[in-house]
Design an enzyme around this catalytic site. Sequence first.
Site, PDB file in Angstrom:
ATOM      1  N   ALA A  51      72.642 -37.172 -25.893  1.00 52.77           N
ATOM      2  CA  ALA A  51      72.761 -38.550 -26.374  1.00 52.77           C
ATOM      3  C   ALA A  51      71.571 -38.791 -27.298  1.00 52.77           C
ATOM      4  O   ALA A  51      70.547 -38.098 -27.218  1.00 52.77           O
ATOM      5  CB  ALA A  51      72.740 -39.501 -25.195  1.00 52.77           C
TER       6      ALA A  51
ATOM      7  N   GLY B 159      73.899 -34.864 -23.009  1.00 55.47           N
ATOM      8  CA  GLY B 159      75.259 -35.310 -23.320  1.00 55.47           C
ATOM      9  C   GLY B 159      76.100 -34.246 -24.007  1.00 55.47           C
ATOM     10  O   GLY B 159      77.329 -34.310 -23.970  1.00 55.47           O
TER      11      GLY B 159
ATOM     12  N   GLU C 161      67.477 -34.368 -18.913  1.00 57.18           N
ATOM     13  CA  GLU C 161      67.244 -35.816 -18.790  1.00 57.18           C
ATOM     14  C   GLU C 161      66.043 -36.208 -17.939  1.00 57.18           C
ATOM     15  O   GLU C 161      65.332 -37.166 -18.259  1.00 57.18           O
ATOM     16  CB  GLU C 161      68.494 -36.515 -18.235  1.00 57.18           C
TER      17      GLU C 161
END
Length: 258
Positions: free
Chosen positions: A64, A109, A132
């Site tokens: 992301a 992502g 993450e």
Amino acid sequence: MYNNIKFEKNEGLATVTINRPKAMNALNEDVLNELLIVFHSIAKDDDVKAVIVTGEGKAFVAGADIAQMSKLSALEGRKMMSLGHEVMNYIENIEKPVIAAVNGFALGGGCELSLACDIRIASTKAKFGQPEVGLGIIPGFGGTQRLARLVGKGMAKYLIMTAEIIGADEAYRIGLVEKLVEPEELIDTAVKTARTIMSKAPIAVGTAITAINKGFDLGMAEASAFEIETFTTAFGSDDKSEGMDAFLNKRKAEFKNR
Ligand code: CAA
């Protein structure tokens, strides 16, 4: 029509290429919205029988968009993750085969996008990971769920908690990737795999996707009942008569809707 993806269609096979190479194809809200639009149109397009998802340049998708996320409040972040889930769920559940051709970095992502596809074919140059926790967050496009379902809880916890980036050979070893090929063979292999699936009965392939996806999250008794329902759908199709007649008469099956 699209600013962040490329869409091509060739004899029933669609290719969706994430095309933001300057940002390693990171998924911001615009890219997610374009993915949703393109997959909605693929679902409605009877000419499209299978899809390849890949990335432009040296990344598949590096996650992301961190620059965009850094400015979001918790509520805005929640909205973006909900959009990401909508995209991934849609890709996963479309009744057409979707193959991820993972050409490079599939991180955060991006790894999650590959997990939403039915099959992952990776170049030996690909790298996978869920980094993450190093950013103070957790995977938010379904990674905590789909990764554990694919490679097992222990390996998912290992990858997510260490944030380790693994090479394609290790990804293949742990079952995160179904096929590993040299970089120059990646797209050809994805196309050949798609064409092999496209030569089979399309209703059977579509119902198999649904049977596996839905059944996976049910208890065995319910999943068995669901398989019987989806089996019946395929069994009632013209493709069943054609497939079995072709076998019995030693000829090649010519399925409709192909
Ligand atoms: N978001 C936004 N921009 C990104 C990005 C991302 N996820 N990944 C790379 N970029 C940008 C970089 O900021 C850089 O931009 P500038 O040229 O403007 O500086 C450009 O892409 C090229 O990247 P690098 O210079 O870092 O290239 P590299 O070859 O040295 O490294 C990389 C490549 C290892 C992929 C590295 O870019 C990287 O670690 N990226 C971030 C990976 C990551 O943490 N992903 C998880 C994101 S969080 C998430 O995805 C949450 C979720 O579950 C939904």
